[in-house]
Every structure is written in structure tokens, then in C-alpha cells.
Design a protein around this motif. Structure first.
Motif, PDB file in Angstrom:
ATOM      1  N   ARG A   1       0.809  -1.212   0.000  1.00  0.00           N
ATOM      2  CA  ARG A   1       0.000   0.000   0.000  1.00  0.00           C
ATOM      3  C   ARG A   1       0.847   1.268   0.000  1.00  0.00           C
ATOM      4  O   ARG A   1       0.380   2.331   0.324  1.00  0.00           O
ATOM      5  CB  ARG A   1      -0.944   0.026   1.198  1.00  0.00           C
ATOM      6  CG  ARG A   1      -2.022  -1.053   1.114  1.00  0.00           C
ATOM      7  CD  ARG A   1      -3.105  -0.749   2.118  1.00  0.00           C
ATOM      8  NE  ARG A   1      -4.208  -1.685   1.981  1.00  0.00           N
ATOM      9  CZ  ARG A   1      -4.355  -2.803   2.640  1.00  0.00           C
ATOM     10  NH1 ARG A   1      -3.430  -3.166   3.512  1.00  0.00           N
ATOM     11  NH2 ARG A   1      -5.402  -3.579   2.460  1.00  0.00           N
TER      12      ARG A   1
ATOM     13  N   VAL B   1      -6.674   8.071  -4.131  1.00  0.00           N
ATOM     14  CA  VAL B   1      -6.558   6.706  -3.632  1.00  0.00           C
ATOM     15  C   VAL B   1      -7.306   6.659  -2.303  1.00  0.00           C
ATOM     16  O   VAL B   1      -7.017   7.447  -1.390  1.00  0.00           O
ATOM     17  CB  VAL B   1      -5.081   6.298  -3.453  1.00  0.00           C
ATOM     18  CG1 VAL B   1      -4.978   4.889  -2.867  1.00  0.00           C
ATOM     19  CG2 VAL B   1      -4.352   6.383  -4.770  1.00  0.00           C
TER      20      VAL B   1
ATOM     21  N   ASP C   1      -8.566   4.420   0.997  1.00  0.00           N
ATOM     22  CA  ASP C   1      -8.337   3.220   1.792  1.00  0.00           C
ATOM     23  C   ASP C   1      -9.263   3.256   2.987  1.00  0.00           C
ATOM     24  O   ASP C   1      -9.172   4.162   3.824  1.00  0.00           O
ATOM     25  CB  ASP C   1      -6.879   3.175   2.245  1.00  0.00           C
ATOM     26  CG  ASP C   1      -6.527   1.868   2.944  1.00  0.00           C
ATOM     27  OD1 ASP C   1      -7.372   0.943   2.901  1.00  0.00           O
ATOM     28  OD2 ASP C   1      -5.436   1.783   3.503  1.00  0.00           O
ATOM     29  N   GLN C   2     -10.175   2.266   3.019  1.00  0.00           N
ATOM     30  CA  GLN C   2     -11.147   2.144   4.106  1.00  0.00           C
ATOM     31  C   GLN C   2     -11.928   3.436   4.322  1.00  0.00           C
ATOM     32  O   GLN C   2     -12.146   3.896   5.427  1.00  0.00           O
ATOM     33  CB  GLN C   2     -10.419   1.743   5.404  1.00  0.00           C
ATOM     34  CG  GLN C   2      -9.749   0.384   5.315  1.00  0.00           C
ATOM     35  CD  GLN C   2      -9.076  -0.007   6.615  1.00  0.00           C
ATOM     36  OE1 GLN C   2      -9.078   0.760   7.582  1.00  0.00           O
ATOM     37  NE2 GLN C   2      -8.513  -1.206   6.641  1.00  0.00           N
TER      38      GLN C   2
ATOM     39  N   HIS D   1     -12.279  -0.759  -7.840  1.00  0.00           N
ATOM     40  CA  HIS D   1     -11.572  -1.523  -6.816  1.00  0.00           C
ATOM     41  C   HIS D   1     -10.100  -1.643  -7.186  1.00  0.00           C
ATOM     42  O   HIS D   1      -9.733  -1.718  -8.359  1.00  0.00           O
ATOM     43  CB  HIS D   1     -12.182  -2.917  -6.672  1.00  0.00           C
ATOM     44  CG  HIS D   1     -13.510  -2.904  -5.973  1.00  0.00           C
ATOM     45  ND1 HIS D   1     -13.631  -2.644  -4.626  1.00  0.00           N
ATOM     46  CD2 HIS D   1     -14.770  -3.125  -6.442  1.00  0.00           C
ATOM     47  CE1 HIS D   1     -14.904  -2.710  -4.289  1.00  0.00           C
ATOM     48  NE2 HIS D   1     -15.620  -2.999  -5.387  1.00  0.00           N
ATOM     49  N   SER D   2      -9.287  -1.662  -6.149  1.00  0.00           N
ATOM     50  CA  SER D   2      -7.844  -1.803  -6.390  1.00  0.00           C
ATOM     51  C   SER D   2      -7.357  -3.104  -5.767  1.00  0.00           C
ATOM     52  O   SER D   2      -8.004  -4.130  -5.851  1.00  0.00           O
ATOM     53  CB  SER D   2      -7.106  -0.596  -5.815  1.00  0.00           C
ATOM     54  OG  SER D   2      -5.727  -0.675  -6.102  1.00  0.00           O
TER      55      SER D   2
ATOM     56  N   GLN E   1     -10.979  -2.999   0.495  1.00  0.00           N
ATOM     57  CA  GLN E   1     -11.224  -1.718   1.138  1.00  0.00           C
ATOM     58  C   GLN E   1     -10.497  -0.581   0.446  1.00  0.00           C
ATOM     59  O   GLN E   1     -10.493   0.540   0.923  1.00  0.00           O
ATOM     60  CB  GLN E   1     -10.794  -1.772   2.614  1.00  0.00           C
ATOM     61  CG  GLN E   1     -11.501  -2.834   3.425  1.00  0.00           C
ATOM     62  CD  GLN E   1     -12.998  -2.581   3.506  1.00  0.00           C
ATOM     63  OE1 GLN E   1     -13.422  -1.434   3.595  1.00  0.00           O
ATOM     64  NE2 GLN E   1     -13.795  -3.646   3.455  1.00  0.00           N
ATOM     65  N   GLU E   2      -9.845  -0.882  -0.673  1.00  0.00           N
ATOM     66  CA  GLU E   2      -9.064   0.134  -1.350  1.00  0.00           C
ATOM     67  C   GLU E   2      -9.691   0.407  -2.717  1.00  0.00           C
ATOM     68  O   GLU E   2     -10.151  -0.512  -3.402  1.00  0.00           O
ATOM     69  CB  GLU E   2      -7.628  -0.331  -1.522  1.00  0.00           C
ATOM     70  CG  GLU E   2      -6.691   0.777  -1.973  1.00  0.00           C
ATOM     71  CD  GLU E   2      -5.253   0.291  -2.005  1.00  0.00           C
ATOM     72  OE1 GLU E   2      -4.361   1.113  -1.783  1.00  0.00           O
ATOM     73  OE2 GLU E   2      -5.046  -0.912  -2.261  1.00  0.00           O
TER      74      GLU E   2
END
Length: 536
Positions: free
Chosen positions: A103, A130, A132-133, A185-186, A190-191
Motif C-alpha cells: 500500500r 486513492v 483506503d477504508q 476496486h484496487s 477496502q481500497e
């Protein structure tokens, strides 16, 4: 005696508010312009809607491609610079080393924001983040000069709130404006990678097209209005001729005398006789033919009646003179006659005098009807008013007679005997139809080259229903009282005929407590034989 007064035209504001008061040309033109404006507006709205959908679809495709490109670049890293193998990452990126965290954000040294914003093919003003969560890890935007810049925390949070989806959505980003954005989605569940493009180019294009439509619409409506005016004027020109012909007939004196109507009043083209306007012109011509026939029949009937009245009046003068002579002879020997015979002869004499006056009045009207020339001499109206008022005072001392005369004598050209009869008849009318004690004022003035003679009384007034007919022959409001007062019903008719023969006018204004007759006579004109010839 006169045509109906023209209807009062509504005010300008009333005409503008109520389309029913507009002319036919105005209503047709407005209807044409409104329909054309509605059509243009409909075409413009449909075009704007279709263009908006097309441009937004293109923008969404660009957003989807940018989102996929950004997600791939974020996962695999930016493409290697020249000199490196196709699968060899550039030095310093950390990709492929065991200690490289999954990450860690791949960044370049030329500005803030994710590194994928510098990838080839990314358009200016592209926004990327970007997530994240649900928290923005890194976010930025490509400026107009190609550099990267930070976005506000509020804008980054707005991007972080987007759930991954397959279709772009519209978001109003703080400090940036409207954007179409997509979240992909990555590496982990959650990313997410968020990418967006501004809608300003689409909005500017739609605004430019709208302005162009408005300008073209105004030009088209102006040209349509001009063409509509010319076309409507040309198409309604026959209707204008019909209207002008109707006004020409309406201006004619149709209530008396011989009337000659132009035939045909409207020229109808045989080729257009089947059209609505052609049928209207033909109907108007037929109607006027019927009216002309009726007026000719009426004039012939009036001529015969007037001739009969003139002949009868002339013939009655001889026997009436004989009756008067014999009654005067009998009155000389009244002492030798029984009382009842003497009373009968007295009644015969009074009724003979009354009938003689009636015959003289009828004969005078008949002469005026036939256009018998009047005298044309200098007449001192001031002296005539004084003489007529003196005679009225002697005839009815119980009335209050007064004069209102100018300091200088009023002299006109006319027939002195007939003008004296006008004054005498007006004062006799006031004397006969008002109770004792009534005040009667005779005034004489000069206004703008016109002698104005006014006879005013404060009696009960003339009934409203009788006023339109008061100058007609044998018009009486109270026949029983009129006969007791010696009225024949011809006095005011003679007044109107003599005044008209002198080129003047007479008006009546009456109400409870005031009756006013106003006679206007031109000062420097001779009696009008044509007016006398037209009849009363």
C-alpha cells in the motif's frame, strides 16, 4: 335624425391585456409568431437534450477509460522509461523488492497526488484519489498547465465517500466544480481508485449551442414577423376594401332625402368569388342592393306623402278662409243670435284659427322639404331675441322671462321671418309645457364665428324616452295637455328644419329641473338650400 355615435374605443392598456380587442391582422400575426416560437423552442430543447446525452456519453466513456488506466497504473506502477525492459520497473520505485509494501503510494517528485495522474493519456483537470477504508490516502488534480496540484480536504472527502461502481456519477467537488467520477476496486476490498473528468467542456458546448439557437431563433422570428406582415396584409387587402366600403355606406345620410348607393359597392373578382372574402363581398353587394331598393321606395313614399301634405295644405287654405270669413260675419251680429248659437260660432272661430295655424305650419314644412329658397339678408339676432321674448312675456305673464345678451349686436345672414319663427316656437314650447312661475332664460353669444342661441327653463324637463323624437313631426309628450295648450306637434320640427336650412345645428339637453335648447348658426354663411331640400 342622426346616426348612432361610434362606440368608445378601449384604452391602450385594455387593448393590450385583452386579445379580443386586437385587430384580425394582429391576432393572426401574433398566433403565427407564437406557433413558430413554440416550434423553435421545441426543436431547441430536443436538440439540447440529445446533444447533452451524446456529450455526456462521450465524457462517461472517457471517464471509464481514465479510471481503468489509473487503476492499472496504480497496481503495476508507471511504465518504465526508455532503456528499461518491458517488465523492468525503473530504479527507486521499489517494485519487485521483498521489502516493498503493497500500500505504499507510487509518487513522482513533480507534484502532489497519485502517480497515475502523470501517466500518458491523462487529460488536464483530471482528478484522482486513492481511497483506503473510506479515507482519502492521496488525492490531486492535473492543472491546466499539466502540473499536479492538491485538492481541498473537503473535495478529497467527497471522493472518498464514493462507493466503487461501474458507471460514472456527477459530483460537485469543492473548489473544482462539477465532475463525472468513477471509483474502481484496487488491490484490496477496502481500497479504491477514484478518477474523474470535469463537465465544464460539455456545459460550455451546451451553452454555446443554446446561445446560437437563441440568436438564430430571434433572427428567424424577426424574418417571420416581417414576412407575416406582408403576407397577411396582402391576403387581407380584399377584406380591407370591404371594410372601407362599409364605412363609406355608414357615413351616408340614410335617414332622410334621396340616397344613392354605389353599385356594386365592392368589386368581386369572379376567380375569387368562391372564397370567404369573395362570398362576403357578394353578400354585401346583395344586401346593399336590397337596402338601396328599400331606401328608394321609402324616398318615393315620403315624396308622395309630402306632396300630398303640400297639396292638401294649399287646398285647405281656401275653405278655411271662407269659414273664417263667415264666422267673423256671424260674430258681428252676435247680439241677434241666441246664446247657444253665439257660443257655437265662437268655438267654430277658435278651432278655425287653430286649424289655419296647423295648415300654415304643414305648408311651411312642405316648402322646406321641396327646397324652397330662403331669404338671404342681414338679420339682427339680438333684436329678434328681444322681440320674441317680449311677445312671450305678453302671452304668458305668469312665467319669469329673462335675457342674457352681448353688448354688441349679433348679425348673421338669413331669413328674418323664419328665424323669428324659430325663436317664437322655442319660447312657445317653454311656455306651453312648463307650469306658471317657471323661469325661462334666453341667451345669445358668439363663439368661433358661430352665433349660439340658448333657451333654458327650470321646468320638469322632457321625458328621456321622448328626447330622441322631440324634433320629429307631431311628437307630443302629453297629447291631452298639448291640445289644451294649442300645440300642433310641429313647432320643434319647424325649428329643426329652419335651423338646418340655415346650415346650423340644434341640440337638446334636458333633465328634471332644467331643459336647454342650443341653436348654433354660422355668422357669415348663407342659408343652405341643399339642407332644406333634404327635408326634416
Amino acid at each position: 335624425m342622426s346616426s348612432n355615435p361610434p362606440a368608445e374605443r378601449p384604452g391602450l392598456l385594455t387593448r393590450l391585456r385583452s386579445p379580443r380587442t386586437w385587430s384580425l391582422r394582429a391576432r393572426l400575426l401574433v398566433t403565427q409568431i407564437v406557433l413558430l416560437a413554440v416550434v423553435c423552442a421545441g426543436i431547441g430543447v430536443a436538440t439540447e437534450f440529445a446533444l447533452q446525452r451524446f456529450l455526456m456519453h462521450q465524457l462517461d466513456q472517457q471517464v471509464i477509460e481514465a479510471g481503468r488506466r489509473s487503476a492499472i497504473i496504480y497496481e503495476l506502477g508507471p511504465p518504465p522509461p526508455p532503456g528499461f525492459g518491458p517488465h523492468r520497473p525503473p530504479p527507486g520505485t521499489g517494485i519487485g523488492r521483498p521489502d516493498f509494501p503493497r500500500r505504499i503510494i507510487i509518487r513522482e517528485d513533480d507534484g502532489p497526488g497519485p502517480a497515475f495522474l502523470n501517466a500518458p493519456g491523462q487529460a488536464t483537470r483530471t482528478v484522482g484519489a486513492v481511497i483506503d477504508q473510506g479515507r482519502p490516502v492521496d488525492a490531486g488534480v492535473i492543472t491546466a498547465d499539466g502540473a499536479r496540484a492538491e485538492i481541498s480536504a473537503k473535495a478529497a472527502q467527497q471522493l472518498a465517500e464514493l462507493a466503487p461502481n461501474r458507471h460514472p456519477v456527477t459530483v460537485e467537488l469543492d473548489g473544482l466544480g462539477r465532475y463525472r467520477v468513477i471509483a474502481n476496486h484496487s488491490r484490496g476490498p477496502q481500497e479504491a481508485i477514484v478518477t474523474g473528468l470535469p463537465t465544464s467542456d460539455v456545459d460550455d458546448t451546451l451553452l454555446s449551442v443554446l446561445v446560437m439557437f437563441c440568436v438564430v431563433g430571434v433572427v428567424v422570428l424577426g424574418a417571420a414577423a416581417t414576412a407575416g406582415i406582408l403576407i397577411i396584409r396582402r391576403q387581407l387587402q380584399p377584406l380591407s376594401r370591404v371594410s372601407a366600403a362599409a364605412r363609406q355606406v355608414a357615413d351616408l345620410e340614410l335617414d332622410r332625402g334621396e340616397v344613392r348607393l354605389p353599385t356594386p359597392i365592392v368589386k368581386v373578382d369572379p376567380a375569387s368569388a368562391h372564397t370567404e372574402i369573395g362570398q362576403l363581398g357578394s353578400s354585401l353587394n346583395r344586401m346593399l342592393d336590397r337596402i338601396a331598393g328599400a331606401l328608394a321606395a321609402r324616398h318615393a313614399s315620403e315624396t308622395r306623402i309630402r306632396q300630398f301634405v303640400a297639396d292638401a295644405s294649399h287646398e285647405l287654405r281656401t275653405p278655411l278662409a271662407a269659414i273664417r270669413g263667415y264666422t267673423e260675419l256671424a260674430q258681428r251680429k252676435q247680439e241677434a243670435l241666441p246664446d247657444d248659437v253665439a257660443h257655437a260660432m265662437s268655438r267654430v272661430q277658435s278651432e278655425t284659427e287653430r286649424m289655419t295655424q296647423l295648415v300654415e305650419d304643414m305648408l311651411l314644412l312642405a316648402r322646406l322639404d321641396t327646397g324652397r329658397p330662403l331669404e338671404h339678408e342681414r338679420v339682427d339676432l339680438t333684436r329678434l331675441v328681444v322681440d320674441a321674448a317680449s311677445d312671450a312675456h305678453i302671452a304668458a305673464p305668469e312665467h319669469k322671462w329673462s335675457l342674457d345678451l352681448p353688448e354688441e349686436p349679433v348679425v348673421i345672414r338669413g331669413d328674418e321671418a323664419r328665424l323669428h319663427q324659430v325663436l317664437a316656437n322655442l319660447l312657445a314650447n317653454a311656455r306651453t309645457h312648463t307650469p306658471p312661475g317657471t323661469s325661462v332664460t334666453t341667451a345669445l353669444t358668439v363663439e368661433d364665428g358661430t352665433a349660439v342661441l340658448t333657451v333654458t327653463d327650470d321646468g320638469p324637463g322632457i321625458p328621456r324616452w321622448l328626447q330622441p323624437e322631440v324634433f320629429q313631426r307631431f311628437a307630443r309628450g302629453d297629447s291631452s295637455r298639448s291640445r289644451r295648450g294649442g300645440s300642433t306637434g310641429l313647432g320643434l320640427a319647424i325649428v329643426a328644419a329652419v335651423v338646418r336650412a340655415h346650415g346650423g345645428t340644434i341640440d337638446l339637453h334636458s333633465g328634471p329641473g332644467k331643459t336647454e335648447f342650443v341653436v348654433r348658426l354660422p355668422v357669415n354663411s348663407q342659408p343652405s338650400h341643399s339642407e332644406a331640400k333634404s327635408g326634416a
